[in-house]
Design an enzyme around this catalytic site. Sequence first.
Site, short mmCIF file in Angstrom:
data_model
loop_
_atom_site.label_atom_id
_atom_site.label_comp_id
_atom_site.label_asym_id
_atom_site.label_seq_id
_atom_site.Cartn_x
_atom_site.Cartn_y
_atom_site.Cartn_z
N GLY A 12 21.06 12.86 -2.04
CA GLY A 12 22.32 12.38 -2.71
C GLY A 12 23.86 12.51 -1.94
O GLY A 12 24.95 12.51 -2.50
N CYS B 199 4.34 13.82 0.25
CA CYS B 199 3.50 12.85 0.07
C CYS B 199 2.09 13.15 -0.68
O CYS B 199 1.78 14.28 -0.52
CB CYS B 199 3.34 11.98 1.40
SG CYS B 199 2.45 13.11 2.47
N SER C 259 10.02 2.41 -3.92
CA SER C 259 8.49 2.71 -3.68
C SER C 259 7.95 1.91 -2.71
O SER C 259 7.33 0.93 -2.60
CB SER C 259 7.79 2.16 -5.12
OG SER C 259 7.90 0.85 -5.24
N ILE C 260 8.59 2.20 -1.63
CA ILE C 260 8.36 1.49 -0.27
C ILE C 260 6.97 1.61 0.12
O ILE C 260 6.35 0.73 0.64
CB ILE C 260 9.18 2.01 0.85
CG1 ILE C 260 10.79 1.89 0.29
CG2 ILE C 260 9.08 1.14 2.14
CD1 ILE C 260 11.23 0.40 0.42
N GLY C 261 6.38 2.84 0.15
CA GLY C 261 5.12 3.03 0.41
C GLY C 261 4.64 3.42 1.73
O GLY C 261 3.42 3.03 2.43
#
Lengths: 314, 281
Positions: free
Chosen positions: A241, A127, A68-70
């Site tokens: 992945g 986003c 959850s870097i944001g």
Amino acid sequence: MVDLSVQIGDLCLKNPIMPASGTFSEDLVTVFDLNLLGALVTKTITRGIRQGNPTPRVCEVSGSMLNSIGIPSKGVGQFIANMVPFYQAYNSPLVVSISGNTADEFARLCEEISVPGVAAIEVNISCPNIEEDGKAFAMRPASTLDVMRKLRAATDLPLWAKLTPNTGETSDVARAAEEGGADALVVSNTMLSMSIDVHSRKPRLGNLMGGLSGPSLKPISLRMAYQCAKAVDIPVIGCGGISTIDDVLEYLIAGASAVQVGTATFIHPTVMVQMIGELEAYLRTHNIASVRDLIGSVRDEEAADTVVFMEAAP
Amino acid sequence: MTAAVLHVTPDSIPANERVFESECLVKSNTPVNNDYRLLILDAPAEILNCTPGQFFHIQCPVRGGHHPYLRRPMSIYGYFPEKGELQFLYKIAGEGTAALAELKTGESLNVVGPLGQGFHIADNWQNLLLLARGVGLATLAPLALEAQRLGKKLTAICSARSPELLMSIDYFRDLGAEIITVTDSEGTSDLAHLQGVIEGLIADQGIDAFYTCGSNRLLKLLQEIGAKHGIPGEIALEQQMACGLGMCQCCVRSFRAESGIVHKRVCKEGPVFDLQEAMGW
């Protein structure tokens, strides 16, 4: 000599391996020659300055990662002044990932970032859209079509639409992005996830929820890339992945024209360079002249003939 | 035994800024005391162009039921290009380090580094004070070696829960450092006592710079004393990381700057920071 080059719209890439946004930065120049990559895809930038989410921003889950870097960002002005000139020293095309809180803000940024030195714009429509109560643009076909039309009108540069796995309408969203003017689809992004520390009973991310990436995500993204490649006529870039050359090959065979490697670079910073060598070796071993011959070569009609369904329990 | 560098970095990058992903062979991996282990790797010369305070990002093996996925950042305990050796002092703290403890001599370990910005020693700093607790001493060990090489006077205050957990005392002493030990069990590690010891050193011999690592309590103490006496200093910080290279922006912390509070990446702008810029946690 095998041919690794692929075509993404008007853009010819020397090979189909490129970084996924958020897992690449100029810092990698200390590790390998960036000219080796098919394209250079930046971390998502926003118009203004953003600090990003509270820490912890990452946690490990059974062979994969949540983040959850944001989207911390120094803003578009700083990017154009400092980063675009930096990347002009490299001959791999620069693809700038952008994001906005509203469709109009997104379009304005798209216009501002359309400067010499930028080869394509990846629009991170995964986003949250604050006008839609935080639902990502790409969760629904209507909001995808709306934002893509505005973005299309804002630039003449190639537009790559980065889709989200957080939708039940994959093919319809893909078609909406194409109709809205996307030149390629990036399929897809991290999947909304959560992890809780059972001792403290606290969520393990500062932002409570985050995005799943790494090997666990691959079957989901691969399925989406396959569905999207069937649904649209524009190129699909597989993302999700990818850790090994077999993962790269699966995406190409499923119909992706190129791939983006993300979290695997955190584990092995040199992995993309190794994959390029391994892809060349695979083609040579199998007497395939061009990587383009692999794209969409999945034998799904044969598989469909032999599908055996489990009998439902009484 | 040889170690392999998986990919050579571009020639245009200065040698001291290059980062390598390397397979190293384990020379030994042994307990130092009940809490800590020493890992010694056979490492290629390219990756041993290090600065004290830098770190490596280690891919802990999948072993013994442990399945670490992300790498683990680990400060360098020792780097010796002449011997081709890279050393880490570590504590088993979770899944990654538990798996690391299972590594046997001759096995391979993938490391990425050297990473980050290390300690600085200004030419005019003659009297250096190191203050650390527990495994924080591991991070300061290469700094002590560098201080000796530069002919600086070194005083090391080593703190631990009890005397048997004090580590690297002989190592620091062999480097010519004056050693002062403080422990919880002896009642000498509290801040008031430490403050008295440090103020005494400043009065007796003068101190030109402080170096510390890992403890919020010790950071605040040194910030206070440093501000009072105008003594600069540096601290090596820790933070959870994903990439270690600056890409992911996972490891940001808050720092004091002239413009206000700013975020910096511990992996890239650090792990060593100005003592007064660092904020407690």
